[in-house]
Design a protein around this motif. Structure first.
Motif, PDB file in Angstrom:
ATOM      1  N   GLY A 248       0.835  -1.193  -0.231  1.00  0.00           N
ATOM      2  CA  GLY A 248       0.562  -0.274  -0.459  1.00  0.00           C
ATOM      3  C   GLY A 248       0.790   0.791   0.125  1.00  0.00           C
ATOM      4  N   PHE A 249       2.084   1.015   0.465  1.00  0.00           N
ATOM      5  CA  PHE A 249       3.344   2.423   0.410  1.00  0.00           C
ATOM      6  C   PHE A 249       3.056   2.583  -0.654  1.00  0.00           C
ATOM      7  CE2 PHE A 249       7.377   3.476   0.572  1.00  0.00           C
ATOM      8  CZ  PHE A 249       7.563   4.532   1.857  1.00  0.00           C
ATOM      9  N   LEU A 250       3.887   1.093  -1.254  1.00  0.00           N
ATOM     10  CA  LEU A 250       4.620   1.643  -2.688  1.00  0.00           C
ATOM     11  C   LEU A 250       3.622   2.467  -3.630  1.00  0.00           C
ATOM     12  CD1 LEU A 250       6.333  -1.302  -3.379  1.00  0.00           C
ATOM     13  CD2 LEU A 250       7.380   0.685  -2.659  1.00  0.00           C
ATOM     14  N   LEU A 251       1.600   1.470  -3.459  1.00  0.00           N
ATOM     15  CA  LEU A 251       1.351   2.373  -4.722  1.00  0.00           C
ATOM     16  C   LEU A 251       0.784   3.720  -4.156  1.00  0.00           C
ATOM     17  CD1 LEU A 251      -1.841  -0.453  -4.126  1.00  0.00           C
ATOM     18  CD2 LEU A 251      -0.419  -0.041  -5.700  1.00  0.00           C
ATOM     19  N   LEU A 252       0.889   4.324  -2.475  1.00  0.00           N
ATOM     20  CA  LEU A 252       0.647   5.487  -2.427  1.00  0.00           C
ATOM     21  C   LEU A 252       1.741   6.465  -3.082  1.00  0.00           C
ATOM     22  CD1 LEU A 252      -0.697   7.894  -1.525  1.00  0.00           C
ATOM     23  CD2 LEU A 252       0.256   7.201   0.599  1.00  0.00           C
ATOM     24  N   VAL A 253       2.897   5.750  -2.497  1.00  0.00           N
ATOM     25  CA  VAL A 253       4.395   6.897  -3.319  1.00  0.00           C
ATOM     26  C   VAL A 253       4.588   7.024  -4.468  1.00  0.00           C
ATOM     27  CG1 VAL A 253       6.774   6.571  -2.951  1.00  0.00           C
ATOM     28  CG2 VAL A 253       5.607   5.928  -1.079  1.00  0.00           C
ATOM     29  N   ILE A 254       4.368   5.814  -5.690  1.00  0.00           N
ATOM     30  CA  ILE A 254       4.441   6.027  -7.064  1.00  0.00           C
ATOM     31  C   ILE A 254       2.632   6.858  -7.661  1.00  0.00           C
ATOM     32  CG2 ILE A 254       3.933   4.082  -8.867  1.00  0.00           C
ATOM     33  CD1 ILE A 254       5.721   1.940  -7.678  1.00  0.00           C
ATOM     34  N   LEU A 255       1.632   6.631  -7.184  1.00  0.00           N
ATOM     35  CA  LEU A 255       0.626   7.539  -7.995  1.00  0.00           C
ATOM     36  C   LEU A 255       1.191   8.637  -7.080  1.00  0.00           C
ATOM     37  CD1 LEU A 255      -1.909   4.663  -7.612  1.00  0.00           C
ATOM     38  CD2 LEU A 255      -0.301   5.904  -9.629  1.00  0.00           C
ATOM     39  N   GLY A 256       1.505   9.135  -6.007  1.00  0.00           N
ATOM     40  CA  GLY A 256       0.965  10.155  -5.555  1.00  0.00           C
ATOM     41  C   GLY A 256       2.312  10.972  -6.207  1.00  0.00           C
ATOM     42  N   ALA A 257       3.925  10.715  -6.327  1.00  0.00           N
ATOM     43  CA  ALA A 257       5.206  10.870  -6.615  1.00  0.00           C
ATOM     44  C   ALA A 257       4.393  10.752  -8.706  1.00  0.00           C
ATOM     45  CB  ALA A 257       6.325  10.130  -6.803  1.00  0.00           C
ATOM     46  N   TRP A 258       3.853   9.918  -8.662  1.00  0.00           N
ATOM     47  CA  TRP A 258       3.186  10.908 -10.342  1.00  0.00           C
ATOM     48  C   TRP A 258       3.092  11.887 -10.674  1.00  0.00           C
ATOM     49  CZ3 TRP A 258       1.510   6.444 -13.785  1.00  0.00           C
ATOM     50  CH2 TRP A 258       0.821   6.265 -15.162  1.00  0.00           C
ATOM     51  N   ALA A 259       1.769  11.953  -9.485  1.00  0.00           N
ATOM     52  CA  ALA A 259       0.614  13.328  -9.224  1.00  0.00           C
ATOM     53  C   ALA A 259       1.623  14.587  -9.131  1.00  0.00           C
ATOM     54  CB  ALA A 259      -0.353  13.626  -8.676  1.00  0.00           C
ATOM     55  N   LEU A 260       2.433  14.872  -8.162  1.00  0.00           N
ATOM     56  CA  LEU A 260       3.862  15.840  -8.185  1.00  0.00           C
ATOM     57  C   LEU A 260       3.707  16.067  -9.343  1.00  0.00           C
ATOM     58  CD1 LEU A 260       4.563  15.753  -4.381  1.00  0.00           C
ATOM     59  CD2 LEU A 260       2.239  16.473  -5.295  1.00  0.00           C
ATOM     60  N   PHE A 261       5.206  15.236 -10.067  1.00  0.00           N
ATOM     61  CA  PHE A 261       5.590  15.100 -11.008  1.00  0.00           C
ATOM     62  C   PHE A 261       4.819  15.439 -12.653  1.00  0.00           C
ATOM     63  CE2 PHE A 261       6.839  13.317 -15.914  1.00  0.00           C
ATOM     64  CZ  PHE A 261       8.318  14.187 -15.282  1.00  0.00           C
ATOM     65  N   ALA A 262       3.148  15.077 -12.527  1.00  0.00           N
ATOM     66  CA  ALA A 262       2.357  16.089 -13.644  1.00  0.00           C
ATOM     67  C   ALA A 262       2.193  17.135 -13.088  1.00  0.00           C
ATOM     68  CB  ALA A 262       1.477  14.247 -13.752  1.00  0.00           C
ATOM     69  N   ALA A 263       2.126  17.559 -12.508  1.00  0.00           N
ATOM     70  CA  ALA A 263       1.480  18.912 -12.063  1.00  0.00           C
ATOM     71  C   ALA A 263       2.931  20.232 -12.077  1.00  0.00           C
ATOM     72  CB  ALA A 263       1.593  19.011 -10.453  1.00  0.00           C
ATOM     73  N   GLY A 264       4.427  19.441 -12.240  1.00  0.00           N
ATOM     74  CA  GLY A 264       5.582  19.966 -12.944  1.00  0.00           C
ATOM     75  C   GLY A 264       6.170  20.467 -11.354  1.00  0.00           C
ATOM     76  N   LEU A 265       5.781  19.866 -10.191  1.00  0.00           N
ATOM     77  CA  LEU A 265       6.322  19.947  -9.362  1.00  0.00           C
ATOM     78  C   LEU A 265       7.915  19.671  -8.935  1.00  0.00           C
ATOM     79  CD1 LEU A 265       3.536  19.922  -6.045  1.00  0.00           C
ATOM     80  CD2 LEU A 265       4.218  22.051  -7.446  1.00  0.00           C
ATOM     81  N   PHE A 266       7.996  18.688  -9.878  1.00  0.00           N
ATOM     82  CA  PHE A 266       9.416  18.181  -9.495  1.00  0.00           C
ATOM     83  C   PHE A 266      10.200  18.811  -9.893  1.00  0.00           C
ATOM     84  CE2 PHE A 266       8.754  13.205  -8.127  1.00  0.00           C
ATOM     85  CZ  PHE A 266       8.338  13.431  -6.686  1.00  0.00           C
ATOM     86  N   GLU A 267       9.840  19.783 -10.976  1.00  0.00           N
ATOM     87  CA  GLU A 267      10.819  20.036 -12.383  1.00  0.00           C
ATOM     88  C   GLU A 267      11.680  21.408 -11.410  1.00  0.00           C
ATOM     89  OE1 GLU A 267      10.512  21.992 -16.458  1.00  0.00           O
ATOM     90  OE2 GLU A 267       9.522  20.226 -15.919  1.00  0.00           O
ATOM     91  N   ARG A 268      10.038  21.860 -10.461  1.00  0.00           N
ATOM     92  CA  ARG A 268      10.627  23.153 -10.436  1.00  0.00           C
ATOM     93  C   ARG A 268      11.016  22.870  -9.144  1.00  0.00           C
ATOM     94  NH1 ARG A 268       4.974  26.758  -9.542  1.00  0.00           N
ATOM     95  NH2 ARG A 268       4.136  27.472 -12.485  1.00  0.00           N
ATOM     96  N   PHE A 269      11.555  21.949  -8.424  1.00  0.00           N
ATOM     97  CA  PHE A 269      11.699  21.784  -6.972  1.00  0.00           C
ATOM     98  C   PHE A 269      13.448  21.138  -7.586  1.00  0.00           C
ATOM     99  CE2 PHE A 269      13.930  18.526  -2.919  1.00  0.00           C
ATOM    100  CZ  PHE A 269      13.927  18.964  -2.168  1.00  0.00           C
ATOM    101  N   SER A 270      13.543  21.018  -8.529  1.00  0.00           N
ATOM    102  CA  SER A 270      15.075  20.619  -9.134  1.00  0.00           C
ATOM    103  C   SER A 270      15.779  21.718  -9.701  1.00  0.00           C
ATOM    104  CB  SER A 270      14.789  19.644 -10.561  1.00  0.00           C
ATOM    105  OG  SER A 270      13.893  18.840 -10.338  1.00  0.00           O
ATOM    106  N   GLN A 271      14.368  22.612 -10.260  1.00  0.00           N
ATOM    107  CA  GLN A 271      15.506  23.926 -10.849  1.00  0.00           C
ATOM    108  C   GLN A 271      15.589  24.772  -9.221  1.00  0.00           C
ATOM    109  OE1 GLN A 271      12.647  25.784 -12.318  1.00  0.00           O
ATOM    110  NE2 GLN A 271      12.420  24.767 -14.172  1.00  0.00           N
ATOM    111  N   LEU A 272      15.070  24.547  -8.524  1.00  0.00           N
ATOM    112  CA  LEU A 272      15.640  25.302  -6.594  1.00  0.00           C
ATOM    113  C   LEU A 272      16.477  24.294  -6.052  1.00  0.00           C
ATOM    114  CD1 LEU A 272      12.318  25.920  -4.877  1.00  0.00           C
ATOM    115  CD2 LEU A 272      13.521  27.340  -6.435  1.00  0.00           C
ATOM    116  N   ASN A 273      17.172  23.357  -6.203  1.00  0.00           N
ATOM    117  CA  ASN A 273      18.241  22.056  -5.760  1.00  0.00           C
ATOM    118  C   ASN A 273      19.441  22.853  -7.030  1.00  0.00           C
ATOM    119  OD1 ASN A 273      16.912  21.050  -3.996  1.00  0.00           O
ATOM    120  ND2 ASN A 273      16.622  19.346  -5.060  1.00  0.00           N
ATOM    121  N   ALA A 274      18.826  23.149  -8.222  1.00  0.00           N
ATOM    122  CA  ALA A 274      20.045  23.115  -9.081  1.00  0.00           C
ATOM    123  C   ALA A 274      20.960  25.495  -8.170  1.00  0.00           C
ATOM    124  CB  ALA A 274      19.509  23.301 -10.986  1.00  0.00           C
ATOM    125  N   ARG A 275      19.517  25.968  -8.073  1.00  0.00           N
ATOM    126  CA  ARG A 275      20.492  26.756  -8.359  1.00  0.00           C
ATOM    127  C   ARG A 275      20.906  27.607  -6.580  1.00  0.00           C
ATOM    128  NH1 ARG A 275      15.081  28.865 -10.658  1.00  0.00           N
ATOM    129  NH2 ARG A 275      14.530  29.457  -8.318  1.00  0.00           N
TER     130      ARG A 275
END
Length: 587
Positions: free
Chosen positions: A201-228
């Motif tokens: 159940g934890f895996l299902l939540l992490v995979i789909l939840g992380a996919w949702a954040l990725f699809a929203a573009g939040l991972f990309e924005r977080f990566s840009q912050l990390n790069a700066r």
């Protein structure tokens, strides 16, 4: 959805106002159901029998329901939630609702299967199933920019740039993201090994939840912050890892953390050979074995060929690194003029020769050096500056156990390897490695000595594996030939290390660390997979090659290679510096 133009109708014909309301009501129903009993008996893992106190899979359903509710509220363009879905996309809402649906229905089915019948479900489970289904149906009724099912789960082609934050605000966002990552990892590693249902159940939540954040573009924005704020983000990540043994007081989990860091460190060394230079090495685990055995021989063990000889840790570390470096040069010098499959076959042969050799160096089948299949046992714990790592130590009200001590030491070594990897990759020799990986013939024509460059990569990768081996010998108290094979059920082995690099993302720092964590943790928590580990690896790699060939954490250049430019939010002229590696390296 609000501010969405040129969209098609949803997969389910439903007025948009009704669809949004259905998502919100379904999310609220899912959250409310977690405060009710889902089964009458405590035999199911997590004890889901209490009212008003979510536990086990109910906690996961609660988180999934909250995530769904947040994304449902973005459909109304609420000002304080715009950052959650900046492109007003449908995909994050669908995936968030899918996470609640997956966790709720999986739990209900697992209760019915494990306890032999639907009669074992209490009202809370039924409410969760119905409410999560309603939320998913509502999400599928939202409009999408395409007319295929894939468009409902894909990241939008364009995500608007983030607003400007002060430097302290950006660092605060990085801190919050790192803290959430530590919380997720701590929860996952803390799940009991016998509670496979909870971990699934934890895996299902992490995979789909992380996919949702990725699809929203939040991972990309977080990566840009990390790069700066690269230095701050890296320091914070290591600080979070250092806090792990204080947050998680279970010594077994600390042991898991040590082993993950050992494998991750070795995978980073292999990443230099495979990810940066493009050389397929199928016997890399032998270099870890060389470092481990070299350190064990001078550890002071009474079963060592040199019993009575005990080097201090820094000298044993240099011995392990030096031995692996020498073997890397000796093996690489005659073989690195080969390419492709021929090089892979030779390295595979070296790995098997090493395992067979140490297995026979017992004084009867060969020279008396490694004690044969019995290995070198009773390796003493390390003593650093008078600090015995084998003894628990109290820090205030917290007790740092043996494996926690080694975890902190291994974290320092991993940090050193990360610095070496980054400095090497950004150097002139690193650009030469990338040029060799892309086209060795063109790189040679530009003046790069291909053989010398590849030999340096081989030697450096081998020495980093030997460095990890010096700690591994002391953590396990013994060294035997069994793990040092191409493939097996017990990591580390060459197939495991290669899978960690490919799965996590070749050419990146965090990719192999993530890959090693997943590949080590999943069989440990999902006990039914232990006998099918290679099958699971194979299926995972096939799926990865089909849907994300660049790995979970993608190298920017490899994203461009594996996908059409139009499929990524990357300008055609926005090539990374590594594309000019041949020119820079040959200059």
């Amino acid at each position: 959805m609000a501010k969405t133009d040129n969209t098609t109708r949803g997969l389910i014909p439903l007025p948009q106002t009704a669809a949004r309301g259905l998502i919100a009501l379904g999310a609220i129903g899912t959250i409310a159901s977690t405060f009710m009993s889902w089964t009458w008996t405590s035999d199911f893992p997590g004890d889901l029998t209490y009212y008003g106190s979510p536990a086990g899979l109910q906690v996961l359903a609660l988180v999934a329901g909250a995530l769904t509710l947040l994304y449902a509220l973005t459909c109304w363009d609420i000002r304080g939630l715009r950052w959650l879905n900046p492109a007003y996309a449908t995909a994050p809402v669908v995936l968030a609702a899918g996470s609640a649906f997956a966790v709720s229905w999986f739990t209900a089915i697992a209760i019915a299967v494990d306890l032999n019948g639907l009669a074992n479900l209490d009202p809370g489970a039924y409410i969760a199933a119905v409410a999560s289904l309603a939320a998913l149906l509502g999400a599928l009724a939202l409009p999408s920019p395409g007319d295929t099912a894939k468009d409902w789960i894909s990241k939008p082609a364009h995500i608007p740039p983030a607003g400007t934050l002060p430097a302290w605000g950006e660092r605060l966002v990085i801190t919050i993201g790192t803290a959430l990552g530590l919380l997720v990892f701590t929860y996952g590693i803390g799940v009991d090994n016998e509670a496979s249902e909870t971990f699934l159940g934890f895996l299902l939540l992490v995979i789909l939840g992380a996919w949702a954040l990725f699809a929203a573009g939040l991972f990309e924005r977080f990566s840009q912050l990390n790069a700066r704020h690269k230095g701050f983000a890296t320091s914070l990540a290591f600080l979070a890892a250092a806090l792990f043994p204080f947050v998680e007081q279970n010594e077994h989990n600390a042991n898991l953390g040590v082993n993950i860091l050992v494998v991750a460190t070795v995978a980073l060394g292999l990443n230099i050979v495979v990810g940066l230079t493009g050389l397929l090495d199928l016997g890399y685990v032998a270099f870890l074995g060389v470092g481990t055995y070299a350190s064990a021989l001078v550890s002071g063990s009474e079963f060592s060929r040199f019993a009575g000889v005990q080097f201090p840790f820094w000298a044993a570390m240099l011995t392990g690194m030096g031995a692996s470096l020498v073997f890397g040069v000796l093996i690489g010098a005659p073989t690195l003029r080969l390419r492709g499959d021929y090089l892979a076959i030779v390295t595979l042969g070296f790995g098997e020769i090493f395992r067979i050799a140490v297995n026979n160096m017992d004084g009867s089948s060969g020279p008396n050096l490694t004690n044969g299949p019995n290995g070198i046992t009773m390796i003493p714990d390390l003593n650093l500056f008078g600090f015995n790592l084998g003894t628990p130590h109290d820090i205030g009200s917290l007790t740092v156990g043996r494996f926690a001590n080694y975890l902190l030491l291994m974290l320092v070594i991993t940090g050193i390897v990360v610095v070496v990897f980054n400095r090497a990759a950004d150097s002139r020799i690193g650009r030469s490695w990338i040029a060799i990986r892309e086209d060795e013939t063109a790189a040679t024509a530009m003046g790069i000595n291909g053989f010398r460059v590849k030999l340096i990569a081989f030697a450096l990768g081998a020495s980093l594996a030997g460095l990890a081996g010096t700690v591994s010998a002391h953590v396990g108290y013994s060294v035997t030939p069994a793990p040092y094979q191409f493939a097996g059920s017990v990591p580390p082995n060459s197939a495991f290390l290669l899978a960690a690099v490919v799965l996590g993302g070749m050419g990146t720092v965090s990719g192999p660390i993530l890959g090693a964590s997943l590949l080590y943790l999943l069989p440990e928590k999902l006990t039914f997979l232990k006998n099918y580990q290679l099958l699971a690896f194979g299926i995972a790699l096939i799926l990865l090659m089909r849907f994300r060939p660049e790995g979970i954490i993608a190298n920017r250049r490899q994203q461009l290679e594996f996908h059409e430019t139009g499929q990524l939010d990357i300008p055609e002229q926005g090539l990374p510096d590594s594309t000019v590696g041949v020119t820079k390296a040959g200059a």
